[in-house]
Design a protein around this motif. Structure first.
Motif, short mmCIF file in Angstrom:
data_model
loop_
_atom_site.label_atom_id
_atom_site.label_comp_id
_atom_site.label_asym_id
_atom_site.label_seq_id
_atom_site.Cartn_x
_atom_site.Cartn_y
_atom_site.Cartn_z
N ASP A 147 0.87 -1.18 0.00
CA ASP A 147 0.00 0.00 0.00
C ASP A 147 0.90 1.22 0.00
O ASP A 147 1.28 1.75 1.04
CB ASP A 147 -0.91 -0.02 1.23
CG ASP A 147 -1.82 1.20 1.30
OD1 ASP A 147 -1.92 1.93 0.30
OD2 ASP A 147 -2.43 1.42 2.37
N ASP A 201 0.33 4.32 -1.31
CA ASP A 201 -0.28 5.65 -1.14
C ASP A 201 -1.12 5.78 0.12
O ASP A 201 -1.73 6.82 0.35
CB ASP A 201 -1.12 6.01 -2.38
CG ASP A 201 -2.21 4.99 -2.66
OD1 ASP A 201 -2.38 4.04 -1.87
OD2 ASP A 201 -2.90 5.14 -3.69
N GLY A 202 -1.17 4.73 0.94
CA GLY A 202 -1.84 4.82 2.23
C GLY A 202 -3.35 4.81 2.17
O GLY A 202 -4.01 5.21 3.15
N ASP A 203 -3.94 4.30 1.08
CA ASP A 203 -5.40 4.29 0.98
C ASP A 203 -6.00 2.97 1.42
O ASP A 203 -7.21 2.75 1.29
CB ASP A 203 -5.84 4.61 -0.44
CG ASP A 203 -5.41 3.55 -1.46
OD1 ASP A 203 -4.65 2.63 -1.08
OD2 ASP A 203 -5.84 3.64 -2.62
N GLY A 204 -5.18 2.05 1.94
CA GLY A 204 -5.67 0.77 2.40
C GLY A 204 -5.78 -0.28 1.31
O GLY A 204 -6.18 -1.41 1.58
N LYS A 205 -5.43 0.06 0.08
CA LYS A 205 -5.49 -0.87 -1.04
C LYS A 205 -4.09 -1.21 -1.51
O LYS A 205 -3.17 -0.40 -1.39
CB LYS A 205 -6.31 -0.28 -2.19
CG LYS A 205 -7.76 0.05 -1.81
CD LYS A 205 -8.50 0.69 -2.98
CE LYS A 205 -9.93 1.05 -2.59
NZ LYS A 205 -10.65 1.73 -3.70
N GLU A 224 -1.11 -2.00 -4.12
CA GLU A 224 -0.61 -1.67 -5.45
C GLU A 224 0.54 -2.63 -5.80
O GLU A 224 1.13 -3.24 -4.91
CB GLU A 224 -0.10 -0.23 -5.53
CG GLU A 224 -1.18 0.83 -5.43
CD GLU A 224 -1.54 1.19 -4.01
OE1 GLU A 224 -2.77 1.34 -3.73
OE2 GLU A 224 -0.63 1.31 -3.17
N ARG A 262 -2.74 -0.41 -9.84
CA ARG A 262 -3.67 -1.09 -8.95
C ARG A 262 -4.67 -1.89 -9.79
O ARG A 262 -5.12 -1.43 -10.83
CB ARG A 262 -4.42 -0.08 -8.07
CG ARG A 262 -5.40 -0.73 -7.09
CD ARG A 262 -6.20 0.32 -6.32
NE ARG A 262 -5.31 1.19 -5.56
CZ ARG A 262 -5.37 2.52 -5.57
NH1 ARG A 262 -6.27 3.14 -6.32
NH2 ARG A 262 -4.55 3.22 -4.84
N GLU A 307 -8.20 -2.95 -10.49
CA GLU A 307 -9.50 -2.34 -10.21
C GLU A 307 -10.60 -3.00 -11.02
O GLU A 307 -10.34 -3.73 -11.98
CB GLU A 307 -9.47 -0.84 -10.51
CG GLU A 307 -8.53 -0.05 -9.62
CD GLU A 307 -8.58 1.45 -9.89
OE1 GLU A 307 -9.06 1.83 -10.97
OE2 GLU A 307 -8.14 2.22 -9.02
N HIS A 345 3.34 4.48 5.48
CA HIS A 345 3.09 3.93 4.15
C HIS A 345 4.31 3.16 3.67
O HIS A 345 5.45 3.55 3.96
CB HIS A 345 2.77 5.03 3.13
CG HIS A 345 1.67 5.94 3.55
ND1 HIS A 345 1.47 7.18 2.99
CD2 HIS A 345 0.69 5.78 4.47
CE1 HIS A 345 0.44 7.76 3.55
NE2 HIS A 345 -0.05 6.94 4.46
N ASP A 382 1.22 12.31 -2.76
CA ASP A 382 0.27 13.12 -3.53
C ASP A 382 0.09 12.59 -4.94
O ASP A 382 0.03 13.36 -5.92
CB ASP A 382 0.72 14.59 -3.56
CG ASP A 382 0.83 15.19 -2.17
OD1 ASP A 382 -0.04 14.89 -1.33
OD2 ASP A 382 1.79 15.93 -1.93
N GLY A 383 0.01 11.28 -5.07
CA GLY A 383 -0.25 10.66 -6.35
C GLY A 383 0.94 10.54 -7.27
O GLY A 383 0.79 10.10 -8.41
#
Length: 358
Positions: A225, A227-231, A233, A250, A252, A292, A312-313
């Motif tokens: 993970d 980017d720290g969004d819980g998903k 990559e 990711r 999707e 992260h 930041d992406g």
């Protein structure tokens, strides 16, 4: 900045870690460890791609082929000899239709093992040191039943192993492998087991866009993970021998609409030496303490250890350390100083063991 791992007084060890300005500093170990062939992670169950685990010991092979276990004890670092027969090699010698020198990857969820099959010379790239690629992929499920996928004649798996990991967070493992086309080069492909019983099959879930030219290759790096969004990559290096680009994507969507969505990319990296059989030259753990996962891998010239974070992406280089030579081993992550933080370890071509830590 770099830090020194806690010494094991009984052994006289000191692992001299490399900070942002390593300035040619070299790890110095006890005399019996001054020449190292290679190292391996302490976790015997490795799916072929690093996903952030931090074992507290590693296996080290000396130049006289004696294997040692370097691990954390109450008094510090301990080094003990271990028989080579106890070091998992994961060779596919007894697996049906396995390619020469294939590695079996092992897991504990819905998939027990995976390996590449059906050796073929129909794709003449030889990026892994020989002209034999795989025309198929075999998987054993948790009941021991074997399922195989065979590719069309114009395609190969340009790889040595099929990596096993839960890429979409559903609790079941998927298979990650390099899928190459005769006219379009390599793509990163994700497969999964589908169906039950006799109807069980290996199905492709998603694939990155092929590089676009024959004899262009990529090497999977790590998952995490970032980017720290819980998903989760997945990261790979595209064209690692010619100005490699680190890419993060990711998985999707659902059903037939599943896809690998590219999130970010950054140039200047390599996780493979042309012609080498070694594919695991990247690790992932939280380097900067922000909670992260970060990506640790060599630069394009394989002379510096680079740390990349997703902020930041975008992918950003947050640390860079001089290797003082060329990498010639897997990169292994561990927590050898027992501080809850990671270290990245490697062996150079001149047989030195180095440790890198934040």
């Amino acid at each position: 900045m770099g830090k020194v791992l806690k010494p094991a007084l009984a052994l006289g060890l000191s692992l001299l870690a490399a900070g942002p300005a390593m300035a040619g500093k070299v790890t110095h170990l006890a005399a019996q460890l001054r020449c190292i062939n290679t190292l391996r992670a302490g976790d015997a169950l490795l799916g072929g791609i690093h996903a952030g685990s931090l074992p507290r010991h590693v296996f080290i092979e000396r130049c006289d082929t004696l294997w040692m276990s370097l691990q954390v004890r109450k008094e510090g670092l301990s080094m003990q000899p271990v028989g080579g027969r106890y070091i998992p090699k994961f060779l596919a010698r007894n697996k049906p239709f396995a390619i020469p020198d294939a590695r079996v990857t092992v897991a504990r969820r819905n998939i027990q093992e995976a390996w590449l099959t059906r050796p073929t010379r129909r794709y003449d790239h030889a990026i892994l040191g020989d002209d034999i690629e795989a025309g198929g992929l075999a998987v054993s499920n948790r009941r021991g039943r074997r399922v195989e996928l065979i590719l069309p004649a114009e395609e190969v798996f340009e790889d040595r192993m099929a990596r096993i990991a839960d890429v979409d967070g559903d609790g079941a493992d998927e298979i990650i492998v390099v899928h190459s086309y005769r006219d379009k080069g390599a793509a990163l492909a994700i497969y999964a087991l589908r169906g039950t019983g006799e109807s069980e099959r290996i199905a492709r879930l998603a694939e990155s866009a092929p590089i676009g030219r024959p004899h262009r290759w990529l090497n999977p790096a790590v998952i995490g993970d970032f980017d720290g969004d819980g998903k989760v990559e997945i990261a790979w290096v595209e064209t690692p021998h010619i100005g490699g680009t680190l890419k993060v994507a990711r998985l999707e969507g659902s059903g037939k609409n599943r896809r690998l969505r590219l999130l970010a990319s950054l140039g200047g990296f390599s996780n493979h030496q042309m012609g080498s059989r070694e594919l695991q030259q990247a690790v992932s753990f939280d380097w900067d303490g922000d909670g992260h996962a970060d990506i640790i891998l060599p630069d394009a010239e394989r002379k510096r250890m680079q740390v990349v974070a997703m902020k930041d992406g975008a992918l950003r280089l947050i640390d860079s350390m001089d290797i003082g030579g060329m990498i010639d081993s897997p990169i292994v992550a561990a927590d050898l100083d027992n501080d809850g933080k990671g270290e990245a370890l490697l062996v150079t071509k001149d047989a030195r063991l180095l440790s890198f830590s934040p």
